[in-house]
Design a protein around this motif. Structure first.
Motif, PDB file in Angstrom:
ATOM      1  N   ARG A  89      -1.496 -11.310  -0.174  1.00 26.26           N
ATOM      2  CA  ARG A  89      -1.052 -10.052  -0.781  1.00 26.26           C
ATOM      3  C   ARG A  89      -2.130  -9.413  -1.657  1.00 26.26           C
ATOM      4  NH1 ARG A  89       5.122 -11.661  -2.777  1.00 26.26           N
ATOM      5  NH2 ARG A  89       5.761 -12.714  -0.850  1.00 26.26           N
ATOM      6  N   SER A  96       1.360  -9.230   9.218  1.00 25.72           N
ATOM      7  CA  SER A  96       0.721  -8.573   8.072  1.00 25.72           C
ATOM      8  C   SER A  96       0.056  -9.598   7.154  1.00 25.72           C
ATOM      9  CB  SER A  96       1.750  -7.753   7.286  1.00 25.72           C
ATOM     10  OG  SER A  96       2.659  -8.586   6.596  1.00 25.72           O
ATOM     11  N   SER A  97       0.685 -10.756   7.003  1.00 28.90           N
ATOM     12  CA  SER A  97       0.140 -11.784   6.109  1.00 28.90           C
ATOM     13  C   SER A  97      -1.145 -12.389   6.654  1.00 28.90           C
ATOM     14  CB  SER A  97       1.180 -12.890   5.889  1.00 28.90           C
ATOM     15  OG  SER A  97       2.324 -12.399   5.232  1.00 28.90           O
ATOM     16  N   PHE A 148       4.325  -3.613   5.332  1.00 28.86           N
ATOM     17  CA  PHE A 148       3.989  -4.746   4.460  1.00 28.86           C
ATOM     18  C   PHE A 148       2.505  -4.727   4.090  1.00 28.86           C
ATOM     19  CE2 PHE A 148       7.618  -7.033   6.748  1.00 28.86           C
ATOM     20  CZ  PHE A 148       8.522  -6.784   5.726  1.00 28.86           C
ATOM     21  N   SER A 174       6.684  -9.548  12.119  1.00 31.52           N
ATOM     22  CA  SER A 174       5.966  -8.471  11.428  1.00 31.52           C
ATOM     23  C   SER A 174       5.373  -8.961  10.119  1.00 31.52           C
ATOM     24  CB  SER A 174       6.916  -7.298  11.161  1.00 31.52           C
ATOM     25  OG  SER A 174       7.391  -6.737  12.357  1.00 31.52           O
ATOM     26  N   TYR A 175       6.172  -9.695   9.364  1.00 31.27           N
ATOM     27  CA  TYR A 175       5.702 -10.174   8.064  1.00 31.27           C
ATOM     28  C   TYR A 175       4.548 -11.161   8.228  1.00 31.27           C
ATOM     29  CZ  TYR A 175       5.728 -11.741   3.247  1.00 31.27           C
ATOM     30  OH  TYR A 175       5.349 -12.029   1.964  1.00 31.27           O
TER      31      TYR A 175
END
Length: 444
Positions: free
Chosen positions: A377, A180-181, A324, A176-177
Motif C-alpha cells: 500500500r 493490485s497488491s 485499489f 482484483s485486490y
C-alpha cells in the motif's frame, strides 16, 4: 497542444516551466524530451554544474542500462544523489568528467554537505550496516506469495461464476485486490536494479520502463512540483495543484474521484498500447506489451468459460484492481492539503531536497513499520522517497535516524492516520489558496 515556451513556474518563478507539461499525449517520453531542451546538459549527463559522458558506463551500470541510457541529455543530479548509498558512484564519477555546464540548473533543489539531506544520508549509510542481511527476503516472500495467489484466484474466479453470483463476485473481488497488491509490490522492485519481479508491474497494463521515468525520475525526485508528471497526467480530471481560478467542477473531484480511480488502469493500458504502436518519440511495441494479457490467457485456459465471457471477466477484474491501486497510491501521503504543491510559497527559492520531500508528504502513521502494508500500500512513504532504492523491508529500521534528524533540524515530521489521509486528499482537490512555507524552520 503546442509546447509552452513562455510560461514560468509559480512556486519557483526563477525556473523555466516544463515545456511539454500540457502537451498531448502526456507521456514519460515527452517529459524527457522537455528536460533535454531545458536542462543544459548538452547531450551529455549533467550532475550539479558539471557535464559527464557516461556512454561507456551504460552497459556496466549495476542498476541496469535503462537508468543511464534514457536520461542522456538531462540533469540527473537528484537521481545521482539519492540512488547511491555506498559511495562507489561518487568515486567513479570523475573518470567521466567532460566540462562545466554553461547554463544554471533548472531545478530549485540543493544538496549542501551540511544540509538536511546529505547529513541524513550519511547517518543512513551507517545505519544500513546494522540492518539484517536477509531482510529483503521478507519482501520476496510477500510478493511471490501474492503472485501465486493471483495465479490460483484468476481462473478460480471463472469457475466461481459458474456456481453462483455470490461466489463469482467474491472471487473476482479477491482477485482484483490481490492483483493490485502484487503490482504495488512490484513497484518496490522497479526502483532497484533490474530483476525479474519488476515485470510483475506490467500485469496491470502498465509499463515499468515508463514508470521508471514518470514515477521514479519525475514524481520521486520532483514531488508535487511542476516537474511532477504524475500530477499532470491525471489532469484535468483530478486537479491537485491549487490555483485561485480552479473551477467548481474540478473541486468536485473530491467526490467523483472513485470513477477516475476505477478506470485508470484500463486507460493507462490503452494509452501504453497506442503510444507503442504509433512509435511515440521512439517508443515501440515489444514482448513486454504482451505481459498484461497473460492473466486473461491463463483465465481462459484454466477457467472453463467461453472466450468472450473470460475477456469480460478480466475487464471486470481490472476495474476494482484499478480502484485499489490508485486509491492506495493517491493516499500514500502526497495528496494532502497540508503539503507543498506547485502554486504554494516554498521555504526558499533554493531548498534542500530532503526538506522539500518532507514538505510534500504527510506520513500515514498507522502504516509505519508494518511491512505487509508498506509494500502492498505504498507505506513508509517518506523514507521510501528519501531513499528509493532501498527495499521496503529495510525502511522501518531507519525511523529512529530520521526522527532524530528532524528534531536536530527543528523540523516537524507530519503524520496522519489512513482515514485522515482520505479526507485530506479531498481537501486538496478543493483547495485554491496557496500554503505558505516561507517562515518555518529547517531551511538549510
Amino acid at each position: 497542444m503546442a509546447p509552452n515556451t513562455e510560461k514560468r513556474q509559480v512556486s519557483f518563478p526563477q525556473l523555466e516551466y516544463p515545456i511539454y507539461r500540457e502537451a498531448q499525449p502526456k507521456s514519460a517520453q515527452h517529459w524527457l524530451k522537455g528536460k533535454r531542451m531545458q536542462d543544459g546538459a548538452e547531450d551529455l549527463w549533467r550532475i550539479h554544474d558539471s557535464l559527464y559522458d557516461l556512454t561507456d558506463f551504460i552497459s556496466s551500470h549495476p542498476g541496469g542500462s535503462q537508468w543511464i541510457a534514457v536520461n542522456k541529455g538531462t540533469d540527473i543530479t537528484e537521481a545521482f544523489e539519492t540512488h547511491h548509498l555506498k559511495g562507489i558512484a561518487e568515486s567513479l564519477l570523475p573518470n567521466y568528467y567532460v566540462r562545466k555546464a554553461t547554463k544554471p540548473r533548472n531545478q530549485p533543489f540543493t544538496f549542501k554537505e551540511d544540509g538536511f539531506y546529505k547529513t541524513l544520508k550519511l547517518k543512513v549509510m551507517d545505519q544500513i550496516q546494522s540492518i539484517p542481511k536477509d531482510v529483503r527476503k521478507k519482501s520476496d516472500f510477500i510478493t511471490d506469495g501474492l503472485l501465486l495467489a493471483l495465479i490460483v484466484l484468476a481462473p478460480l474466479s471463472c469457475w466461481g461464476w459458474t456456481q453462483s453470483f455470490i461466489i463469482g463476485a467474491s472471487l473476482t473481488l479477491m482477485t482484483s485486490y490481490v492483483l493490485s497488491s502484487v503490482v504495488t509490490c512490484a513497484h518496490n522492485y522497479f526502483h532497484r536494479g533490474d530483476n525479474w519481479r519488476m515485470y510483475i508491474f506490467n500485469l496491470a497494463g502498465m509499463s515499468f520502463s515508463d514508470w521508471r521515468v514518470s514515477h521514479s525520475m519525475s514524481h520521486h525526485l520532483h514531488t508535487n512540483t511542476a516537474q511532477d508528471i504524475e500530477l499532470s497526467m491525471i489532469e484535468p480530471f483530478l486537479q491537485f495543484i491549487p490555483y485561485k481560478d480552479k473551477p467548481i467542477w474540478a473541486q468536485m473531484g473530491a467526490f467523483y474521484y472513485p470513477l477516475v480511480y476505477a478506470t485508470s488502469l484500463l486507460s493507462i493500458m490503452g494509452h501504453e498500447l497506442i503510444l507503442s504502436a504509433t512509435n511515440h518519440e521512439g517508443k515501440t511495441l515489444t514482448w513486454k506489451n504482451l505481459i498484461p494479457f497473460l492473466i486473461p490467457t491463463w483465465m481462459y485456459i484454466m477457467g472453463g468459460l467461453p472466450l468472450h465471457w473470460t475477456i469480460l471477466l478480466w475487464l471486470a477484474t481490472m476495474v476494482p484492481a484499478s480502484f485499489f491501486f490508485v486509491f492506495y497510491g493517491l493516499t500514500a501521503g502526497h495528496h494532502n492539503h497540508r503539503n507543498f504543491f506547485e502554486g504554494d510559497v516554498p521555504r526558499d527559492e533554493n531548498i534542500d531536497w530532503g526538506i522539500h520531500q518532507l514538505d510534500a508528504i504527510c506520513e500515514r502513521i498507522d502504516y509505519a513499520g508494518n511491512h505487509f502494508k508498506s509494500i502492498t500500500r505504498f507505506g513508509d512513504h517518506a523514507l521510501h522517497h528519501l531513499f528509493p532504492t532501498l527495499d521496503h523491508a529495510e525502511l522501518k529500521y531507519l525511523y529512529p535516524v530520521l526522527l532524530e534528524h528532524c528534531e536536530k533540524f527543528e523540523f516537524q515530521f507530519k503524520t496522519n492516520t489512513f482515514y485522515e489521509t482520505i479526507i485530506n486528499a479531498s481537501k486538496q482537490l478543493i483547495r485554491k489558496r496557496p500554503n505558505n512555507f516561507r517562515d518555518v524552520k529547517a531551511t538549510k
